[in-house]
Scaffold this motif. Structure first.
Motif, mmCIF file in Angstrom:
data_model
loop_
_atom_site.group_PDB
_atom_site.id
_atom_site.type_symbol
_atom_site.label_atom_id
_atom_site.label_comp_id
_atom_site.label_asym_id
_atom_site.label_seq_id
_atom_site.Cartn_x
_atom_site.Cartn_y
_atom_site.Cartn_z
ATOM 1 N N SER A 17 0.805 -1.218 0.000
ATOM 2 C CA SER A 17 0.000 0.000 0.000
ATOM 3 C C SER A 17 0.838 1.269 0.000
ATOM 4 O O SER A 17 0.332 2.356 -0.282
ATOM 5 C CB SER A 17 -0.931 0.011 1.230
ATOM 6 O OG SER A 17 -0.177 -0.067 2.420
ATOM 7 N N GLU A 38 -0.499 3.583 -8.712
ATOM 8 C CA GLU A 38 -0.771 3.464 -10.145
ATOM 9 C C GLU A 38 0.539 3.354 -10.920
ATOM 10 O O GLU A 38 0.700 2.504 -11.796
ATOM 11 C CB GLU A 38 -1.577 4.676 -10.612
ATOM 12 C CG GLU A 38 -2.194 4.539 -11.996
ATOM 13 C CD GLU A 38 -3.385 3.602 -12.013
ATOM 14 O OE1 GLU A 38 -3.687 3.098 -13.094
ATOM 15 O OE2 GLU A 38 -3.995 3.386 -10.948
ATOM 16 N N GLU A 67 -5.972 -7.299 -1.963
ATOM 17 C CA GLU A 67 -7.241 -7.823 -2.452
ATOM 18 C C GLU A 67 -7.201 -9.336 -2.645
ATOM 19 O O GLU A 67 -8.230 -9.964 -2.852
ATOM 20 C CB GLU A 67 -7.611 -7.162 -3.785
ATOM 21 C CG GLU A 67 -7.877 -5.672 -3.665
ATOM 22 C CD GLU A 67 -8.208 -5.056 -5.015
ATOM 23 O OE1 GLU A 67 -8.154 -5.791 -6.026
ATOM 24 O OE2 GLU A 67 -8.521 -3.862 -5.047
ATOM 25 N N LYS A 140 -12.837 -1.369 -10.144
ATOM 26 C CA LYS A 140 -12.423 0.025 -10.262
ATOM 27 C C LYS A 140 -11.269 0.366 -9.330
ATOM 28 O O LYS A 140 -10.673 1.429 -9.453
ATOM 29 C CB LYS A 140 -13.604 0.954 -9.949
ATOM 30 C CG LYS A 140 -14.759 0.834 -10.935
ATOM 31 C CD LYS A 140 -15.896 1.777 -10.563
ATOM 32 C CE LYS A 140 -17.058 1.652 -11.547
ATOM 33 N NZ LYS A 140 -18.190 2.537 -11.169
ATOM 34 N N GLN A 141 -10.955 -0.529 -8.385
ATOM 35 C CA GLN A 141 -9.955 -0.223 -7.371
ATOM 36 C C GLN A 141 -8.792 -1.198 -7.437
ATOM 37 O O GLN A 141 -8.918 -2.324 -7.914
ATOM 38 C CB GLN A 141 -10.581 -0.271 -5.975
ATOM 39 C CG GLN A 141 -11.702 0.724 -5.765
ATOM 40 C CD GLN A 141 -12.315 0.601 -4.383
ATOM 41 O OE1 GLN A 141 -11.925 -0.245 -3.590
ATOM 42 N NE2 GLN A 141 -13.282 1.455 -4.092
ATOM 43 N N GLY A 142 -7.649 -0.748 -6.904
ATOM 44 C CA GLY A 142 -6.497 -1.615 -6.761
ATOM 45 C C GLY A 142 -5.944 -2.107 -8.088
ATOM 46 O O GLY A 142 -6.162 -1.543 -9.153
ATOM 47 N N GLY A 145 -8.588 -2.981 -10.627
ATOM 48 C CA GLY A 145 -9.129 -1.832 -11.328
ATOM 49 C C GLY A 145 -8.196 -1.331 -12.410
ATOM 50 O O GLY A 145 -8.631 -0.951 -13.508
ATOM 51 N N GLU A 160 -14.051 -4.534 -2.542
ATOM 52 C CA GLU A 160 -14.622 -3.435 -3.316
ATOM 53 C C GLU A 160 -16.141 -3.534 -3.378
ATOM 54 O O GLU A 160 -16.843 -2.521 -3.288
ATOM 55 C CB GLU A 160 -14.052 -3.418 -4.734
ATOM 56 C CG GLU A 160 -14.566 -2.260 -5.558
ATOM 57 C CD GLU A 160 -13.937 -2.155 -6.934
ATOM 58 O OE1 GLU A 160 -14.475 -1.402 -7.775
ATOM 59 O OE2 GLU A 160 -12.911 -2.830 -7.185
ATOM 60 N N GLU A 163 -17.549 -2.233 -0.166
ATOM 61 C CA GLU A 163 -17.485 -0.774 -0.120
ATOM 62 C C GLU A 163 -18.588 -0.150 -0.968
ATOM 63 O O GLU A 163 -19.208 0.843 -0.574
ATOM 64 C CB GLU A 163 -16.122 -0.286 -0.603
ATOM 65 C CG GLU A 163 -15.969 1.221 -0.524
ATOM 66 C CD GLU A 163 -14.559 1.688 -0.781
ATOM 67 O OE1 GLU A 163 -14.368 2.907 -1.003
ATOM 68 O OE2 GLU A 163 -13.636 0.852 -0.770
ATOM 69 N N ARG A 164 -18.875 -0.731 -2.125
ATOM 70 C CA ARG A 164 -19.949 -0.208 -2.978
ATOM 71 C C ARG A 164 -21.299 -0.305 -2.277
ATOM 72 O O ARG A 164 -22.120 0.621 -2.349
ATOM 73 C CB ARG A 164 -19.994 -0.977 -4.295
ATOM 74 C CG ARG A 164 -18.817 -0.729 -5.210
ATOM 75 C CD ARG A 164 -19.033 -1.441 -6.527
ATOM 76 N NE ARG A 164 -17.865 -1.402 -7.387
ATOM 77 C CZ ARG A 164 -17.828 -1.887 -8.618
ATOM 78 N NH1 ARG A 164 -18.915 -2.467 -9.125
ATOM 79 N NH2 ARG A 164 -16.736 -1.823 -9.353
ATOM 80 N N ARG A 415 -12.200 4.699 5.503
ATOM 81 C CA ARG A 415 -12.938 3.467 5.199
ATOM 82 C C ARG A 415 -13.704 2.971 6.424
ATOM 83 O O ARG A 415 -14.844 2.490 6.314
ATOM 84 C CB ARG A 415 -11.953 2.384 4.708
ATOM 85 C CG ARG A 415 -12.615 1.070 4.314
ATOM 86 C CD ARG A 415 -13.490 1.265 3.094
ATOM 87 N NE ARG A 415 -14.249 0.072 2.777
ATOM 88 C CZ ARG A 415 -15.431 -0.234 3.300
ATOM 89 N NH1 ARG A 415 -15.999 0.586 4.205
ATOM 90 N NH2 ARG A 415 -16.070 -1.318 2.942
#
Length: 428
Positions: A17, A38, A67, A140-142, A145, A160, A163-164, A415
């Motif tokens: 992370s 990224e 993840e 969309k994440q990590g 994504g 994810e 979270e959504r 979070r």
């Protein structure tokens, strides 16, 4: 030593992370450090592409991050596919472009049969209305994504998806206003940060119409820890204006004379006056009713930061108007015990208070004085038989002193507050 794929085309990539990572093959490691996660993913995947190109064959890449783990195939041309693409490439089969991470889709070579004469004379068609064409759900994440944006059809991770679901819960608008009371009879139990940060989560995700109200006559500090507008209005300023604000001629923007807007976090604050003695700012039950009527006329969600005197008229009347009770506490024994005793007392008060106690959400925050995170989990577990939910918030220095700002919190703290707010929303 550098990575060599002459013996086996298998690599493992690990992403941390803090935007560092490593690429491992046959016991040899290459380490990476970038300015963002990224950039880290791009650097590692680019390096794997170079290795596959040099080897002239596909590379099996196992990706590990927070993840989970999954298997990818990196082709010599740099395209990315899943296990099926790797197996097909190794066996010499044709690999469709769409399964190799391409951004473009394939076209069908099938011909549409011509309709017969009768069909052309009496055509039928489906309505253009009520036709749902759901889009494929992509991560969309990590890392997932990042690969999905590159064209690889990866579904969201379990984290994810959770979270959504929670974002959807805190974004909801209810039919009619709702009132949430943040309570604990012991001072310093984190009521004010809980009020402000829950308000921020609901307002930032669900839009305007959220009020944080300092219902405290003994030096409530919600106003000190939030943004101040150009005026100095408090609850005492609002009381004489309640009849005007409840009149048919009152405009939505008129409430702005009495509350303080939080520009980044999108909610408003109704302050108490911490410089006045408690005897100078008593609020009766009738006063509270008038204030609450105004609050629920102008706001869809009212979150009340309560005082420590559970016998005060304004405190008891707050409970009468509450839809969802939240016990705020740290892992300190006296804070947790005060919260538990309050739940037990409400069970005996009346049927409405008993329902609030049974359906309460307990939010246990880790402070500098509470010791290890295990203590926070232990307190939360202890509340589980007493309340509907008990959730935890990790230590974050931005919660201890100074102005409270949701954006300034660490990602894992943000979070955790989303998770806590979703638990509260489930009771509304």
């Amino acid at each position: 030593m550098t990575l060599d794929l002459s013996s086996t085309p298998q690599l493992t990539a690990r992403f941390d992370s803090d935007a560092t990572g490593e690429l491992i093959g046959d016991g040899v490691r290459e380490t990476f450090a970038e300015e963002s996660t990224e950039r880290l993913r791009e650097a590692v995947l680019g390096r794997v592409g170079e290795l596959a190109s040099a080897a002239g064959r596909p590379v099996q890449l196992t990706v590990s991050d927070d993840e989970g783990d999954w298997l990818l195939a990196v082709q010599p041309d740099g395209s990315i596919g899943d296990e099926a693409a790797l197996s097909a490439a190794q066996s010499g089969e044709h690999v469709p472009v769409s399964s190799r991470g391409s951004l473009s889709g394939g076209s069908s070579s099938e011909e549409v049969p011509a309709r017969d004469t009768a069909a052309r004379e009496a055509p039928t068609r489906e309505s253009f209305l009520h036709v749902e064409r759901p889009r494929p759900d992509r991560a969309k994440q990590g890392v997932r994504g990042a690969l999905a944006r590159a064209g690889m059809p990866l579904s969201p991770s379990a984290a994810e998806l959770r979270e959504r679901i929670e974002l959807d819960a805190v974004s909801r608008h209810w039919a009619g206003p709702r009132t949430i009371a943040i309570v604990n009879g012991k001072g310093g139990a984190n009521k004010t940060p809980t009020t402000a940060l829950l308000s921020a989560v609901f307002a930032r995700n669900g839009g305007s119409g959220v009020l944080a109200w300092d219902n405290n006559e003994t030096r409530g500090t919600l106003g000190w820890r939030t943004e101040k507008d150009e005026h100095d209005s408090t609850v005492q300023s609002l009381l004489p204006a309640t009849d005007m604000l409840m009149s048919a001629g009152a405009r939505t923007a008129d409430i702005g004379h009495f509350v303080h807007h939080q520009n980044a976090d999108k909610y408003d604050v109704l302050r108490s006056n911490p410089t006045m003695l408690a005897t100078e700012q008593r609020i009766s039950s009738a006063d509270f009713d008038r204030l609450h009527a105004v609050a629920t006329k102008f706001y869809r969600l009212v979150i009340i930061d309560s005082g420590n005197d559970e016998s005060a008229e304004r405190w008891l009347r707050m409970i009468d108007h509450t839809d969802q009770l939240v016990i705020a506490t740290t892992a300190l024994g006296e804070h947790a015990e005060a919260g538990a005793l309050l739940l037990e007392a409400l069970l005996q008060r009346d049927s409405h208070s008993a329902r609030l106690a049974r359906e309460a959400v307990v939010i246990v925050s880790q402070s500098e004085r509470t010791g290890p995170a295990a203590d926070v989990r232990r307190v939360a577990t202890g509340f589980e038989p007493l309340a509907r939910r008990a959730v935890t918030i990790p230590f974050d220095p931005e919660m201890h002193g100074g102005r409270l700002s949701f954006e300034s919190l660490a990602p894992r703290t943000r979070r955790a507050w989303l998770h806590a707010a979703a638990a509260v929303a489930d009771g509304l």
